[in-house]
Motif scaffolding. Sequence first.
Motif, PDB file in Angstrom:
ATOM      1  N   GLY A   6      18.009   3.538   7.759  1.00 59.62           N
ATOM      2  CA  GLY A   6      16.578   3.364   7.488  1.00 59.62           C
ATOM      3  C   GLY A   6      15.791   4.623   7.813  1.00 59.62           C
ATOM      4  N   GLY A   7      14.755   4.887   7.026  1.00 56.08           N
ATOM      5  CA  GLY A   7      13.923   6.068   7.258  1.00 56.08           C
ATOM      6  C   GLY A   7      12.732   5.755   8.145  1.00 56.08           C
ATOM      7  N   GLY A   8      12.222   6.715   8.839  1.00 56.30           N
ATOM      8  CA  GLY A   8      11.023   6.543   9.660  1.00 56.30           C
ATOM      9  C   GLY A   8       9.765   6.569   8.797  1.00 56.30           C
ATOM     10  N   ASN A   9       8.610   6.195   9.381  1.00 54.17           N
ATOM     11  CA  ASN A   9       7.334   6.221   8.666  1.00 54.17           C
ATOM     12  C   ASN A   9       6.883   7.656   8.452  1.00 54.17           C
ATOM     13  OD1 ASN A   9       6.725   3.391  10.550  1.00 54.17           O
ATOM     14  ND2 ASN A   9       6.629   3.345   8.327  1.00 54.17           N
ATOM     15  N   SER A  10       6.091   7.844   7.374  1.00 54.43           N
ATOM     16  CA  SER A  10       5.609   9.186   7.035  1.00 54.43           C
ATOM     17  C   SER A  10       4.097   9.190   6.933  1.00 54.43           C
ATOM     18  CB  SER A  10       6.217   9.635   5.692  1.00 54.43           C
ATOM     19  OG  SER A  10       5.746   8.800   4.637  1.00 54.43           O
ATOM     20  N   ILE A  11       3.509  10.379   7.011  1.00 52.39           N
ATOM     21  CA  ILE A  11       2.076  10.593   6.827  1.00 52.39           C
ATOM     22  C   ILE A  11       1.906  11.626   5.723  1.00 52.39           C
ATOM     23  CG2 ILE A  11      -0.065  11.383   7.890  1.00 52.39           C
ATOM     24  CD1 ILE A  11       1.022  10.476  10.567  1.00 52.39           C
ATOM     25  N   GLY A  12       1.189  11.251   4.651  1.00 50.54           N
ATOM     26  CA  GLY A  12       1.010  12.152   3.528  1.00 50.54           C
ATOM     27  C   GLY A  12      -0.449  12.532   3.338  1.00 50.54           C
ATOM     28  N   VAL A  13      -0.687  13.681   2.679  1.00 55.66           N
ATOM     29  CA  VAL A  13      -2.034  14.152   2.379  1.00 55.66           C
ATOM     30  C   VAL A  13      -2.041  14.654   0.942  1.00 55.66           C
ATOM     31  CG1 VAL A  13      -3.866  15.775   2.961  1.00 55.66           C
ATOM     32  CG2 VAL A  13      -2.456  14.795   4.783  1.00 55.66           C
ATOM     33  N   GLY A  14      -3.052  14.304   0.179  1.00 54.81           N
ATOM     34  CA  GLY A  14      -3.141  14.761  -1.198  1.00 54.81           C
ATOM     35  C   GLY A  14      -4.119  13.910  -1.972  1.00 54.81           C
ATOM     36  N   THR A  15      -4.026  13.956  -3.284  1.00 54.42           N
ATOM     37  CA  THR A  15      -4.888  13.131  -4.122  1.00 54.42           C
ATOM     38  C   THR A  15      -4.198  11.810  -4.415  1.00 54.42           C
ATOM     39  OG1 THR A  15      -3.976  13.977  -6.192  1.00 54.42           O
ATOM     40  CG2 THR A  15      -5.813  15.214  -5.208  1.00 54.42           C
ATOM     41  N   ILE A  16      -4.954  10.863  -4.987  1.00 55.96           N
ATOM     42  CA  ILE A  16      -4.351   9.584  -5.361  1.00 55.96           C
ATOM     43  C   ILE A  16      -3.256   9.791  -6.401  1.00 55.96           C
ATOM     44  CG2 ILE A  16      -4.822   7.405  -6.565  1.00 55.96           C
ATOM     45  CD1 ILE A  16      -5.652   7.425  -3.685  1.00 55.96           C
ATOM     46  N   GLY A  17      -3.429  10.813  -7.260  1.00 55.32           N
ATOM     47  CA  GLY A  17      -2.430  11.070  -8.289  1.00 55.32           C
ATOM     48  C   GLY A  17      -1.094  11.503  -7.720  1.00 55.32           C
ATOM     49  N   THR A  18      -1.087  12.151  -6.534  1.00 57.88           N
ATOM     50  CA  THR A  18       0.169  12.613  -5.934  1.00 57.88           C
ATOM     51  C   THR A  18       0.674  11.665  -4.855  1.00 57.88           C
ATOM     52  OG1 THR A  18      -1.039  13.949  -4.297  1.00 57.88           O
ATOM     53  CG2 THR A  18      -0.446  15.007  -6.383  1.00 57.88           C
ATOM     54  N   ARG A  19      -0.014  10.560  -4.634  1.00 56.76           N
ATOM     55  CA  ARG A  19       0.420   9.593  -3.622  1.00 56.76           C
ATOM     56  C   ARG A  19       1.717   8.932  -4.071  1.00 56.76           C
ATOM     57  NH1 ARG A  19      -3.619   4.754  -2.689  1.00 56.76           N
ATOM     58  NH2 ARG A  19      -2.689   4.161  -4.696  1.00 56.76           N
ATOM     59  N   PRO A  20       2.743   8.830  -3.188  1.00 54.06           N
ATOM     60  CA  PRO A  20       4.009   8.194  -3.593  1.00 54.06           C
ATOM     61  C   PRO A  20       3.832   6.694  -3.765  1.00 54.06           C
ATOM     62  CG  PRO A  20       4.023   8.684  -1.249  1.00 54.06           C
ATOM     63  CD  PRO A  20       2.781   9.329  -1.796  1.00 54.06           C
ATOM     64  N   ALA A  21       4.809   6.083  -4.413  1.00 54.40           N
ATOM     65  CA  ALA A  21       4.754   4.634  -4.614  1.00 54.40           C
ATOM     66  C   ALA A  21       4.863   3.915  -3.278  1.00 54.40           C
ATOM     67  CB  ALA A  21       5.890   4.193  -5.551  1.00 54.40           C
ATOM     68  N   ALA A  22       4.179   2.772  -3.156  1.00 55.02           N
ATOM     69  CA  ALA A  22       4.251   1.982  -1.937  1.00 55.02           C
ATOM     70  C   ALA A  22       5.623   1.336  -1.817  1.00 55.02           C
ATOM     71  CB  ALA A  22       3.148   0.918  -1.942  1.00 55.02           C
ATOM     72  N   GLY A  23       5.963   0.899  -0.602  1.00 53.34           N
ATOM     73  CA  GLY A  23       7.241   0.237  -0.405  1.00 53.34           C
ATOM     74  C   GLY A  23       7.791   0.399   0.991  1.00 53.34           C
ATOM     75  N   THR A  24       7.235   1.331   1.781  1.00 47.89           N
ATOM     76  CA  THR A  24       7.681   1.527   3.158  1.00 47.89           C
ATOM     77  C   THR A  24       6.546   1.134   4.089  1.00 47.89           C
ATOM     78  OG1 THR A  24       9.119   3.352   2.490  1.00 47.89           O
ATOM     79  CG2 THR A  24       8.612   3.148   4.843  1.00 47.89           C
ATOM     80  N   LYS A  25       6.650  -0.035   4.678  1.00 44.67           N
ATOM     81  CA  LYS A  25       5.576  -0.567   5.508  1.00 44.67           C
ATOM     82  C   LYS A  25       5.285   0.354   6.687  1.00 44.67           C
ATOM     83  CE  LYS A  25       4.093  -4.874   7.691  1.00 44.67           C
ATOM     84  NZ  LYS A  25       4.475  -6.292   7.979  1.00 44.67           N
ATOM     85  N   GLY A  26       3.997   0.689   6.869  1.00 45.80           N
ATOM     86  CA  GLY A  26       3.595   1.526   7.986  1.00 45.80           C
ATOM     87  C   GLY A  26       3.288   2.963   7.617  1.00 45.80           C
ATOM     88  N   ASN A  27       3.658   3.416   6.378  1.00 43.32           N
ATOM     89  CA  ASN A  27       3.336   4.779   5.965  1.00 43.32           C
ATOM     90  C   ASN A  27       1.819   4.950   5.837  1.00 43.32           C
ATOM     91  OD1 ASN A  27       5.978   5.532   5.907  1.00 43.32           O
ATOM     92  ND2 ASN A  27       6.172   5.641   3.690  1.00 43.32           N
ATOM     93  N   LEU A  28       1.323   6.157   6.102  1.00 44.17           N
ATOM     94  CA  LEU A  28      -0.099   6.477   6.002  1.00 44.17           C
ATOM     95  C   LEU A  28      -0.305   7.558   4.954  1.00 44.17           C
ATOM     96  CD1 LEU A  28      -1.063   6.647   9.803  1.00 44.17           C
ATOM     97  CD2 LEU A  28      -1.304   4.713   8.247  1.00 44.17           C
ATOM     98  N   TYR A  29      -1.454   7.538   4.280  1.00 42.45           N
ATOM     99  CA  TYR A  29      -1.776   8.556   3.281  1.00 42.45           C
ATOM    100  C   TYR A  29      -3.265   8.850   3.347  1.00 42.45           C
ATOM    101  CZ  TYR A  29      -1.325  11.275  -1.016  1.00 42.45           C
ATOM    102  OH  TYR A  29      -1.304  12.300  -1.934  1.00 42.45           O
TER     103      TYR A  29
END
Length: 497
Positions: A250-273
Amino acid sequence: MSYTPNNKTVYTAALSGALAGIGASQKSPTDGSSTHPSVVGLANLAGTWAQEFDTLWGINPANTLDVLAIESCSEGVFTGNCPPNIPPFTSFTNWTVTIEALIAMIVAGDAYVTAQGVTPDPWPSGSGGGSGTTGATGATGATGATGPGVGATGATGATGSTGATGSAGATGATSSTGATGSTGATGSTGATGSTGATGTAGATGSTGATGTAGTTGTTGATGATGSTGATGSGTAGATGATGSTGATGGGGNSIGVGTIGTRPAAGTKGNLYFPDPSGVVSFVDDGAAWRPYVNGVLGTQPPAAAGWTLFNGAAGQTITDSGSGTVILANTTSAVSSVDLFGASLGTITNPTDAWTVKVGFKLLFDPKGSAGGVATFGNNFPGPTNGARVLMYSLDAATGLVSLSVKHYSDHATVASTPFTAFFPAAVGADLWLEVQGNHPTLTYSVSSDGVNFTQIWIESDTNFGALTLGVCGTLVDTAGIVGTSMDVRSYLTIL
């Protein structure tokens, strides 16, 4: 205008309870002037409440339980719910339904204690009809003059009480020593003394005869394995098959920064953007979808621009995605002069008797055209333009720093049939504003909040006109030729169906 109460005790109990709930329940009062408009307004609201309470109570008497309950219930109605001194709150009939419900509660309380065999004390009338407590005995008058002639000898007085015991007499002289008593019994035997020291060892005796042979011991442990023999000359066997690949960790949670267009698909509970450089709007992955997190409130991302419909609009009216998860309503041309309404569905209610709630969060933007945004309940077949709507709408005037909140009745999606409620509140450009509409058939309740958590009720109405409903978010552009501007930024919404 003067007012003569039906029951002065009921009137004053309702007035004092309302004053406490409206003026003293929110925080410690600081305005020390009894003539200041805000203080006078509190008294005016409390007086309106008390007069309607006294009118509905009528000439019926009130016992101690009734008076205390009237005061406490009046305070409870306004604690945490302090309306402004404006219509409809200054109208007597605005409080009729609430007061009738309180009176029903108080009468039920009387019936309960009567059934328990308890009769509440009557409320003191202050008329003076009862007897007061006996006053203290007055001072003894002066002795009268001696009467003429010698009176007969009086009877012997009663024997006086025994006098106090006298002090003890002096101690007598010591007597001579008595004869010696007989010898006492022999005492018990004392405890045994400690053991004496060990004596010296005696001489060693002669060696005894040899004993019989002992039994044979068990076999010793096996010795170590010898070294491996030389390798044989045979050919090597074939390589075995490769085993299957192990499961991916299993992978750990991630924190992303960018526009809505570059936001990854949802599916990993707890990730922040974080798509908004200001940090006001962030997104949390709940395992199935990205949800906006605005100042501590977890909501739902507004419908994208493609999901909005323009009714009665002209060229230049746009609804666009901001790139940071919000939706912007704007006028991009100065050649129009019309009233336009955008709308997007947030959910449907198929059974009009079901309870529901819809909340929408906005960022306040100023548009000199008076454009606005709001929360709407649309009639059947939304977004068809032939159905009516009930809309809680705001608009901001940056020149005065006031937000206008209105409840509007639309006969269709372009025509306002009536505006039963309007009020003004201080606000600032860029501030948060949350609007809420609750349905509990046939009642619609409208509320407002600055943080999305603590809501203040501003209007209630009864509405039985609609069957199935569509809950929506809407925006208007009241255009003026020659003006271009942005009017609305929708950040988040919540629906409880």
